[in-house]
Design a protein around this motif. Structure first.
Motif, PDB file in Angstrom:
ATOM      1  N   GLU A  60       0.831  -1.210   0.000  1.00 29.19           N
ATOM      2  CA  GLU A  60       0.000   0.000   0.000  1.00 29.19           C
ATOM      3  C   GLU A  60       0.861   1.255   0.000  1.00 29.19           C
ATOM      4  N   PHE A  61       1.945   1.241   0.775  1.00 27.47           N
ATOM      5  CA  PHE A  61       2.848   2.398   0.778  1.00 27.47           C
ATOM      6  C   PHE A  61       3.436   2.619  -0.611  1.00 27.47           C
ATOM      7  N   HIS A  62       3.771   1.539  -1.287  1.00 26.61           N
ATOM      8  CA  HIS A  62       4.305   1.635  -2.647  1.00 26.61           C
ATOM      9  C   HIS A  62       3.270   2.255  -3.585  1.00 26.61           C
ATOM     10  N   TRP A  63       2.003   1.868  -3.429  1.00 31.12           N
ATOM     11  CA  TRP A  63       0.944   2.430  -4.283  1.00 31.12           C
ATOM     12  C   TRP A  63       0.936   3.959  -4.225  1.00 31.12           C
ATOM     13  N   TYR A  64       1.036   4.495  -3.000  1.00 21.82           N
ATOM     14  CA  TYR A  64       0.804   5.918  -2.792  1.00 21.82           C
ATOM     15  C   TYR A  64       2.084   6.744  -2.805  1.00 21.82           C
ATOM     16  N   PHE A  65       3.225   6.094  -3.024  1.00 25.27           N
ATOM     17  CA  PHE A  65       4.478   6.835  -3.014  1.00 25.27           C
ATOM     18  C   PHE A  65       4.592   7.704  -4.269  1.00 25.27           C
ATOM     19  N   ASP A  66       5.268   8.824  -4.144  1.00 25.62           N
ATOM     20  CA  ASP A  66       5.450   9.752  -5.257  1.00 25.62           C
ATOM     21  C   ASP A  66       6.415   9.163  -6.280  1.00 25.62           C
ATOM     22  N   ALA A  67       5.864   8.651  -7.367  1.00 21.48           N
ATOM     23  CA  ALA A  67       6.695   7.996  -8.380  1.00 21.48           C
ATOM     24  C   ALA A  67       7.436   8.995  -9.248  1.00 21.48           C
ATOM     25  N   ASN A  68       7.217  10.301  -9.046  1.00 16.66           N
ATOM     26  CA  ASN A  68       7.900  11.320  -9.839  1.00 16.66           C
ATOM     27  C   ASN A  68       9.173  11.836  -9.179  1.00 16.66           C
ATOM     28  N   SER A  69       9.552  11.207  -8.071  1.00 24.33           N
ATOM     29  CA  SER A  69      10.873  11.469  -7.484  1.00 24.33           C
ATOM     30  C   SER A  69      11.895  10.588  -8.194  1.00 24.33           C
ATOM     31  N   THR A  70      13.139  11.025  -8.192  1.00 25.12           N
ATOM     32  CA  THR A  70      14.190  10.178  -8.763  1.00 25.12           C
ATOM     33  C   THR A  70      14.514   9.053  -7.779  1.00 25.12           C
ATOM     34  N   VAL A  71      15.258   8.085  -8.263  1.00 28.87           N
ATOM     35  CA  VAL A  71      15.678   6.976  -7.410  1.00 28.87           C
ATOM     36  C   VAL A  71      16.453   7.508  -6.208  1.00 28.87           C
ATOM     37  N   TRP A  72      17.414   8.374  -6.441  1.00 29.21           N
ATOM     38  CA  TRP A  72      18.250   8.922  -5.368  1.00 29.21           C
ATOM     39  C   TRP A  72      17.398   9.691  -4.371  1.00 29.21           C
ATOM     40  N   GLN A  73      16.504  10.547  -4.867  1.00 28.53           N
ATOM     41  CA  GLN A  73      15.640  11.337  -3.986  1.00 28.53           C
ATOM     42  C   GLN A  73      14.706  10.441  -3.164  1.00 28.53           C
ATOM     43  N   SER A  74      14.207   9.389  -3.790  1.00 27.30           N
ATOM     44  CA  SER A  74      13.283   8.488  -3.097  1.00 27.30           C
ATOM     45  C   SER A  74      13.965   7.828  -1.909  1.00 27.30           C
ATOM     46  N   ILE A  75      15.192   7.370  -2.113  1.00 27.93           N
ATOM     47  CA  ILE A  75      15.929   6.732  -1.016  1.00 27.93           C
ATOM     48  C   ILE A  75      16.257   7.756   0.070  1.00 27.93           C
ATOM     49  N   ALA A  76      16.707   8.923  -0.339  1.00 29.05           N
ATOM     50  CA  ALA A  76      17.100   9.960   0.628  1.00 29.05           C
ATOM     51  C   ALA A  76      15.925  10.428   1.473  1.00 29.05           C
ATOM     52  N   SER A  77      14.713  10.396   0.933  1.00 28.83           N
ATOM     53  CA  SER A  77      13.544  10.870   1.677  1.00 28.83           C
ATOM     54  C   SER A  77      13.282  10.039   2.922  1.00 28.83           C
ATOM     55  N   GLY A  78      13.872   8.830   2.989  1.00 35.49           N
ATOM     56  CA  GLY A  78      13.694   7.983   4.155  1.00 35.49           C
ATOM     57  C   GLY A  78      14.275   8.569   5.424  1.00 35.49           C
ATOM     58  N   PHE A  79      15.232   9.473   5.297  1.00 30.24           N
ATOM     59  CA  PHE A  79      15.791  10.131   6.480  1.00 30.24           C
ATOM     60  C   PHE A  79      14.737  10.976   7.190  1.00 30.24           C
ATOM     61  N   TYR A  80      13.770  11.495   6.397  1.00 32.78           N
ATOM     62  CA  TYR A  80      12.807  12.450   6.942  1.00 32.78           C
ATOM     63  C   TYR A  80      11.365  11.924   6.917  1.00 32.78           C
ATOM     64  N   ASP A  81      11.191  10.668   6.480  1.00 31.72           N
ATOM     65  CA  ASP A  81       9.861  10.050   6.423  1.00 31.72           C
ATOM     66  C   ASP A  81       8.893  10.859   5.577  1.00 31.72           C
ATOM     67  N   THR A  82       9.397  11.459   4.524  1.00 30.84           N
ATOM     68  CA  THR A  82       8.555  12.243   3.624  1.00 30.84           C
ATOM     69  C   THR A  82       8.348  11.499   2.310  1.00 30.84           C
ATOM     70  N   ILE A  83       7.292  11.863   1.605  1.00 29.19           N
ATOM     71  CA  ILE A  83       7.045  11.293   0.273  1.00 29.19           C
ATOM     72  C   ILE A  83       7.661  12.253  -0.735  1.00 29.19           C
ATOM     73  N   GLY A  84       8.946  12.140  -0.922  1.00 33.17           N
ATOM     74  CA  GLY A  84       9.698  13.088  -1.738  1.00 33.17           C
ATOM     75  C   GLY A  84      10.738  13.791  -0.878  1.00 33.17           C
TER      76      GLY A  84
END
Length: 502
Positions: free
Chosen positions: A343-367
């Protein structure tokens, strides 16, 4: 000479100048039912969409439907994910909306969705009841689409496809999210429609499939290799397992020895009780396997831990040593947790780059909305390299194959070395090599003291580090047990099936 059912000649497909399918030829004769398999990103889904007329390629694709058959002259493609919209025709949902939607009826119910589909396709509604019963889905008739878990959405897709019974049925990842019993009965249903004349193409790397399957097609390097047995696969099983990055070799910095404590937890939606008197404790460093049939309450249980469920305030719930509702925000909770779920994958912002998507995990943001300091940037680069994503790091997440998208989000999940790792069906969409690499990765992480809650229906996709199991049935705890790591897979399979088939 009898005409073939599907005839593909010299089919080529390029994506960003890279050839995915290369002058591919494939002839499917009447009565042949296929499993189509291969490495993630190899073009299986694209090939299926081209056959179903949903995507264009260069070459010839011809389907010779039987005009004398009572079955619809249609090639139906069932996607790996179910795409639905709200009552206004839009799909801009957010992750937590699933747990707050009871306040407003945002989407159709399953019953209403099936009524609409039946009218659209001219189907007899009485014919869908046996399918609903076989997949243990009748009780969900009044549930809104947004309330469903990934496994329940998959069931809805399958119910509609089996009800229609097209002459060609192509299913992408048919077993995704399904519990043991549902997979068994799905195979029985697929055998039944096959006997009625439906021809099957199942896109799957799983080891189970219906008896009707009599041919196997491996897609490799843009070409199809056809055989009578999947054992002839040319995919290499040899893989060098890398050492995990140094920053993940350190034990997480625990704020409390008590990670989760639930005391008589009850969750209800109107008259429907989803969780009943749940008592469960997770201590720092423990590795739990959470299992249960589709609809047993697993996703709701996890939503309480992750801070997403509003009813957590009405219950006695302790997270990381603090009672829920004692002044902490949802972000205070999430900073301790790394989460991945379908479900989290469904709603994740797919318009972020791969690098940005991984980095967003530091801040628990979608992007990603801020620049990372040097140390954190280096850690992102290390995980990008570890998961083999270096060549794709500047590409948009939406442009990647499903398996690589999942690897990106898995990297995002562990980037901050969280106290608690929640992995809900993490290997969905991964091929066998990716699954093996990921489970090795989890075993290495957990050897350093990380706490784990792992949801998995496939015994072959579980990591070795799991120590305890909690089993839900109809919203209640059916069993809590210690797992024997040497015989774990056998014990779990036996116990789980006993519960489901009693």
């Amino acid at each position: 000479m009898k005409e073939s059912f599907v005839n593909i000649q010299n089919l080529t497909l390029k994506y960003q100048q890279k050839a995915v399918l290369k002058d591919l030829n494939w002839v499917i004769n009447a009565g042949e039912n296929y499993v189509l398999f291969g490495e993630s990103g190899g073009g299986k889904t694209s090939l299926a969409k081209i056959i179903a007329g949903l995507q264009n390629g260069i070459g010839e694709v011809k389907i010779n439907f039987d005009t004398n058959s009572y079955l619809p002259s249609e090639a139906l493609f069932v996607e790996s994910w179910y795409q639905f919209k709200n009552l206004e025709g839009v799909a801009n949902f957010y992750y937590q909306q699933r747990y707050t939607c009871q306040q407003a009826k945002d989407t159709l119910t399953i019953h209403a969705e099936l009524v609409y589909y039946g009218k659209e396709k001219g189907l007899n509604f009485d014919a869908v009841e046996p399918i609903l019963n076989a997949l243990n889905f009748s009780s969900f008739a009044s549930s809104q689409l947004i309330e469903l878990s990934s496994g329940e959405h998959k069931k809805l897709q399958l119910v509609k496809a089996l009800w229609l019974k097209p002459q060609l049925l192509i299913i992408d990842q048919p077993y995704t999210g399904l519990d043991v019993a549902s997979r068994k009965y799905l195979n029985i249903l697929l055998d039944e429609v096959s006997k009625e004349g439906v021809q099957l193409i199942l896109i799957s790397n799983d080891s189970e499939y219906p008896n009707a399957i009599n041919r196997f097609a491996e897609l490799q390097n843009g070409q199809i290799n056809v055989s009578d047995s999947k054992e002839t696969s040319t995919i290499s099983t040899v893989q060098i397992l890398k050492e995990i990055p140094d920053f993940l070799k350190e034990s997480p910095a625990y704020s409390s020895s008590d990670i989760v404590k639930m005391v008589n937890i009850n969750i209800s939606y109107g008259e429907k009780q989803v969780l009943k008197n749940i008592n469960w404790e997770v201590k720092a460093g423990e590795k739990w396997l959470l299992q249960g049939h589709n609809g047993s309450g697993k996703s709701t249980l996890l939503s309480l831990i992750n801070g997403d469920h509003p009813q957590s305030y009405a219950n006695e719930l302790y997270l990381f040593g603090n009672r829920r509702g004692s002044g902490e925000s949802i972000w205070d909770i999430k900073q301790h947790i790394g989460l991945i779920s379908p479900e989290f994958h469904w709603y994740f912002d797919a318009n972020s780059t791969v690098w940005q998507s991984i980095a967003s995990g530091f801040y628990d943001t979608i992007g990603l909305f801020q620049k990372l300091p040097y140390t954190k940037s280096q850690q992102v680069d290390e995980l990008v390299e570890y998961f083999g994503l270096t060549s794709s790091k500047n590409e948009l997440l939406s442009t990647l194959p499903l398996g690589k998208q999942r690897l990106v989000l898995l990297a995002r999940t562990i980037i901050k070395n969280p106290e608690l790792l929640i992995l809900d069906e993490p290997c969905q969409g991964l091929d066998q090599q990716q699954t093996r690499q990921f489970n090795h990765f989890i075993d290495e992480l957990c050897s350093n003291g990380m706490t784990l809650i792992y949801v998995g229906h496939f015994e072959s996709q579980l990591p070795n580090c799991l120590e305890k199991r909690i089993l839900l049935e109809n919203g209640e705890i059916k069993a809590v047990e210690i797992l024997n790591t040497k015989t774990r897979h056998c014990e779990v399979r036996s116990n789980f099936c006993t519960v489901l088939f009693k």
